[in-house]
Write a protein that holds these residues in place. Structure first.
Motif, PDB file in Angstrom:
ATOM      1  N   GLY A  96      19.264  64.751 -27.981  1.00 40.03           N
ATOM      2  CA  GLY A  96      18.888  65.235 -29.311  1.00 40.03           C
ATOM      3  C   GLY A  96      19.677  66.466 -29.696  1.00 40.03           C
ATOM      4  N   ILE A 127      19.346  70.019 -32.244  1.00 38.89           N
ATOM      5  CA  ILE A 127      18.539  70.879 -33.099  1.00 38.89           C
ATOM      6  C   ILE A 127      19.451  71.477 -34.162  1.00 38.89           C
ATOM      7  CG2 ILE A 127      17.056  72.918 -33.188  1.00 38.89           C
ATOM      8  CD1 ILE A 127      16.548  72.416 -30.138  1.00 38.89           C
ATOM      9  N   HIS A 128      19.141  71.195 -35.418  1.00 45.92           N
ATOM     10  CA  HIS A 128      19.913  71.722 -36.546  1.00 45.92           C
ATOM     11  C   HIS A 128      19.123  72.846 -37.209  1.00 45.92           C
ATOM     12  CE1 HIS A 128      23.196  68.693 -37.237  1.00 45.92           C
ATOM     13  NE2 HIS A 128      22.452  68.052 -36.362  1.00 45.92           N
ATOM     14  N   LYS A 129      19.804  73.944 -37.472  1.00 43.61           N
ATOM     15  CA  LYS A 129      19.189  75.047 -38.211  1.00 43.61           C
ATOM     16  C   LYS A 129      20.081  75.409 -39.390  1.00 43.61           C
ATOM     17  CE  LYS A 129      16.729  77.126 -34.285  1.00 43.61           C
ATOM     18  NZ  LYS A 129      16.525  78.348 -33.483  1.00 43.61           N
ATOM     19  N   GLU A 169      14.881  73.556 -40.415  1.00 47.64           N
ATOM     20  CA  GLU A 169      15.183  73.251 -39.017  1.00 47.64           C
ATOM     21  C   GLU A 169      14.671  71.862 -38.702  1.00 47.64           C
ATOM     22  OE1 GLU A 169      13.855  74.642 -34.531  1.00 47.64           O
ATOM     23  OE2 GLU A 169      14.063  76.166 -36.103  1.00 47.64           O
ATOM     24  N   SER A 170      15.474  71.085 -37.992  1.00 48.53           N
ATOM     25  CA  SER A 170      15.062  69.737 -37.635  1.00 48.53           C
ATOM     26  C   SER A 170      15.723  69.330 -36.334  1.00 48.53           C
ATOM     27  CB  SER A 170      15.438  68.740 -38.737  1.00 48.53           C
ATOM     28  OG  SER A 170      16.850  68.665 -38.878  1.00 48.53           O
ATOM     29  N   THR A 171      15.133  68.351 -35.672  1.00 43.72           N
ATOM     30  CA  THR A 171      15.704  67.796 -34.453  1.00 43.72           C
ATOM     31  C   THR A 171      15.903  66.300 -34.647  1.00 43.72           C
ATOM     32  OG1 THR A 171      14.583  69.445 -33.083  1.00 43.72           O
ATOM     33  CG2 THR A 171      15.394  67.464 -31.977  1.00 43.72           C
ATOM     34  N   LYS A 222      16.857  62.839 -32.748  1.00 45.14           N
ATOM     35  CA  LYS A 222      16.839  62.295 -31.393  1.00 45.14           C
ATOM     36  C   LYS A 222      17.578  60.965 -31.345  1.00 45.14           C
ATOM     37  CE  LYS A 222      12.425  64.555 -30.294  1.00 45.14           C
ATOM     38  NZ  LYS A 222      12.937  65.414 -29.210  1.00 45.14           N
ATOM     39  N   GLU A 240      24.230  73.871 -34.655  1.00 45.33           N
ATOM     40  CA  GLU A 240      23.852  72.635 -33.963  1.00 45.33           C
ATOM     41  C   GLU A 240      23.804  72.916 -32.465  1.00 45.33           C
ATOM     42  OE1 GLU A 240      26.337  69.371 -36.461  1.00 45.33           O
ATOM     43  OE2 GLU A 240      27.363  71.253 -35.967  1.00 45.33           O
ATOM     44  N   GLU A 263      19.280  69.553 -27.369  1.00 44.97           N
ATOM     45  CA  GLU A 263      17.861  69.651 -27.034  1.00 44.97           C
ATOM     46  C   GLU A 263      17.599  69.282 -25.575  1.00 44.97           C
ATOM     47  OE1 GLU A 263      13.680  68.175 -28.951  1.00 44.97           O
ATOM     48  OE2 GLU A 263      15.089  66.648 -28.313  1.00 44.97           O
ATOM     49  N   ASN A 292      23.304  64.931 -24.061  1.00 41.04           N
ATOM     50  CA  ASN A 292      23.220  64.686 -25.505  1.00 41.04           C
ATOM     51  C   ASN A 292      24.522  64.044 -25.958  1.00 41.04           C
ATOM     52  OD1 ASN A 292      20.677  66.545 -26.116  1.00 41.04           O
ATOM     53  ND2 ASN A 292      22.057  67.676 -24.767  1.00 41.04           N
TER      54      ASN A 292
END
Length: 290
Positions: free
Chosen positions: A78, A80-82, A88-90, A92, A109, A112, A116
């Protein structure tokens, strides 16, 4: 198995294939560059295709983008985007994230999990849309439409296949299909005649593209198709599945200059993008909080 039964269709032949070589990028990251600057004119409207793999120690801190859309498709693990807008979202394994950079975004980026792996595709925007408002959309694995028949499975990320259509509209019209062919199966997928089309092989070593007498193409190869309106693929293996992405799009036919994180129509626009980012203006205002 066929996505079309029209005998008048012209099958696209393979005009180029090449291995996306594995290379290191920074600490803990490995990438395969499927589209580089040398292929951008041939593969208009596509700017870049990268298969990436990185560990928990790696990642991409805050950085800007302008002038294009991107598709991030996770295969394992996964990300993690901020975003500086507070989002913010992940995403997968199996998930997709569409990002329209437009006039400007700043994001980070980071991995997780321990392992990955995924792909990112950059799609050019016509000059009239290059500075549109940024937007972001995540589609979970379960939200992506699927179809299956006669040993062929497809995830329809963009476009349509086997009677199934993606609900997502892209600014630059494209097709993004994830096919899995069981041993001995085949697919004949229609593609608009005027569009650019290529495939990227994810798994398998006996995939035959374009015509039955073509040489088999192995994983991590890019396969570029010539003119026509039908893409034909056979899995000649008796024991192993073939998985590949079929990607096609409507050419834009305009000047393109890519420099690092920016895709613009001229060097002057590239210079302006760097200046705007450095001065936190014209889409990069939130860079002031860095």
């Amino acid at each position: 198995m066929s996505a079309s039964s029209d005998s008048d269709r012209v099958t696209r032949q393979v005009i180029k294939s090449f291995l996306a070589k594995l290379q290191k990028e920074g600490e803990g990251a490995l990438v395969r560059n499927g589209i580089t600057e040398i292929d951008q004119a041939l593969l208009d409207p596509f700017v870049l295709l990268v298969e990436f793999s990185f560990s928990l120690e790696a990642g991409f801190p805050d950085h800007p983008h302008r002038g294009f859309e991107s598709v991030t498709y996770m295969l394992q693990g996964g990300i993690i985007h901020k975003y500086f807008k507070g989002h913010e979202s992940t995403i997968k394994a199996g998930d997709v994230q569409w990002t329209t950079a437009g006039k400007g975004i700043i994001h980070s980026e980071f991995p997780e999990e321990e392992v990955n792996n995924g792909l990112q595709l950059w799609i050019n925007l016509p000059s009239i849309h290059r500075m549109i408002e940024p937007k972001n959309l995540e589609l979970s694995n379960l939200e992506i439409p699927r179809a299956a028949k006669d040993g062929v499975e497809v995830k329809v990320i963009a476009g349509d296949s086997m009677g199934t259509k993606s609900p997502y509209y892209t600014t630059t019209p494209i097709m993004f299909l994830d096919f899995t062919l069981k041993p001995g199966s085949q697919i004949h997928q229609t593609v608009p005649e005027s569009w650019t089309a290529f495939a990227y092989v994810l798994e398998g070593d006996e995939g035959v593209f374009g015509s039955l007498n073509s040489l088999a193409i192995q994983a991590h190869h890019v396969v570029v198709f010539g003119p026509g309106d039908l893409v034909s693929v056979w899995n000649k293996s008796t024991s192993r599945a073939l998985r590949f992405l079929l990607i096609a799009g409507e050419p834009i036919g305009e000047p393109l200059v890519q420099c690092g994180p920016f895709v613009m129509s001229s060097q002057e626009e590239i210079d302006m993008a760097f200046e705007d980012y450095q001065n936190a203006k014209n889409g990069f205002e939130l860079a002031k909080s860095r």
